[in-house]
Design an enzyme around this catalytic site. Structure first.
Site, PDB file in Angstrom:
ATOM      1  N   ARG A  19       0.830  -1.197   0.000  1.00  0.00           N
ATOM      2  CA  ARG A  19       0.000   0.000   0.000  1.00  0.00           C
ATOM      3  C   ARG A  19       0.868   1.252   0.000  1.00  0.00           C
ATOM      4  O   ARG A  19       1.619   1.484   0.955  1.00  0.00           O
ATOM      5  CB  ARG A  19      -0.832  -0.035   1.282  1.00  0.00           C
ATOM      6  N   HIS A 101       1.960   6.352  14.360  1.00  0.00           N
ATOM      7  CA  HIS A 101       1.737   6.454  12.918  1.00  0.00           C
ATOM      8  C   HIS A 101       3.053   6.231  12.202  1.00  0.00           C
ATOM      9  O   HIS A 101       4.091   6.738  12.637  1.00  0.00           O
ATOM     10  CB  HIS A 101       1.188   7.830  12.533  1.00  0.00           C
ATOM     11  N   ARG A 108       1.253  16.007   6.186  1.00  0.00           N
ATOM     12  CA  ARG A 108       0.456  15.480   5.069  1.00  0.00           C
ATOM     13  C   ARG A 108      -0.803  16.338   4.892  1.00  0.00           C
ATOM     14  O   ARG A 108      -0.826  17.496   5.268  1.00  0.00           O
ATOM     15  CB  ARG A 108       0.152  14.004   5.340  1.00  0.00           C
TER      16      ARG A 108
HETATM   17  C1  DQA Z   1      -1.475   6.294   9.384  1.00  0.00           C
HETATM   18  C2  DQA Z   1      -1.817   7.721   8.958  1.00  0.00           C
HETATM   19  C3  DQA Z   1      -3.307   7.878   8.696  1.00  0.00           C
HETATM   20  O1  DQA Z   1      -3.607   9.208   8.303  1.00  0.00           O
HETATM   21  C4  DQA Z   1      -3.730   6.938   7.571  1.00  0.00           C
HETATM   22  O2  DQA Z   1      -5.130   7.011   7.389  1.00  0.00           O
HETATM   23  C5  DQA Z   1      -3.280   5.546   7.780  1.00  0.00           C
HETATM   24  C6  DQA Z   1      -1.969   5.269   8.367  1.00  0.00           C
HETATM   25  C7  DQA Z   1       0.051   6.069   9.502  1.00  0.00           C
HETATM   26  O3  DQA Z   1       0.438   5.077  10.116  1.00  0.00           O
HETATM   27  O4  DQA Z   1       0.840   6.859   8.973  1.00  0.00           O
HETATM   28  O5  DQA Z   1      -3.969   4.602   7.372  1.00  0.00           O
HETATM   29  O6  DQA Z   1      -2.049   6.039  10.638  1.00  0.00           O
END
Ligand code: DQA
Length: 147
Positions: A19, A101, A108
């Site tokens: 992904r 995260h 972002r």
């Molecule tokens: C995330 C950041 C989120 O904004 C996003 O929707 C994700 C992954 C990260 O690990 O960077 O699915 O949590």
């Protein structure tokens, strides 16, 4: 102390590795979980890693962590930005939770800048790729074992 940590991965994190690798890296979820398990094992702490795409499942898992785990390490993924239910579950249980995260959500899109869960967690670690989880784990292990 229960000597147990729960790692929760939210929606789409089962696709890690494939992904958007330019954002989330090439490491798979299983690689992340393996790394966490072997690090925790060295400190004599058990770790359970669960991925769920459904908000309600994450809420139930957080509720059930009460009295069983010393820490939750949580990447709520997209629910970070939308879920009052997950935020309320964290606030309802007495299990310190670390928000993780892979990407730096603050650099972002604007809709990712707001975390609904940030006010109810111990702290947030974002932007270090798979190492974000390891940093969270090392904090939790220090607190649990006093290492
Ligand atoms: C995330 C950041 C989120 O904004 C996003 O929707 C994700 C992954 C990260 O690990 O960077 O699915 O949590």
């Amino acid at each position: 102390m229960h000597n147990k940590i729960l790692v929760l991965h939210g929606p789409n994190l089962n696709l890690l590795g494939k992904r958007e690798p330019e954002i989330y890296g090439k490491t798979t979820l299983e690689d992340i979980n393996e790394g966490l398990r072997s690090r925790a094992e060295k400190s004599g702490v058990a770790i359970e890693c669960i991925q769920a795409n459904c908000e309600g499942k994450l809420v139930t898992l957080i509720q059930e962590a009460q009295g069983k785990y010393d820490y939750i390490i949580l990447n709520a993924a997209a629910y970070t930005h939308t879920s009052v239910a997950i935020r309320d579950a964290i606030a309802a249980v007495n299990v310190p939770t670390i928000e993780v995260h892979l990407s730096n959500i603050h650099k972002r899109e604007e809709f990712r800048h707001k975390s609904l869960i940030a006010p109810v967690v111990v702290g947030q670690i974002a932007g270090f790729g798979a190492d974000s989880y390891m940093l969270a784990l090392s904090f939790a292990l220090t607190k649990i074992t006093g290492e």
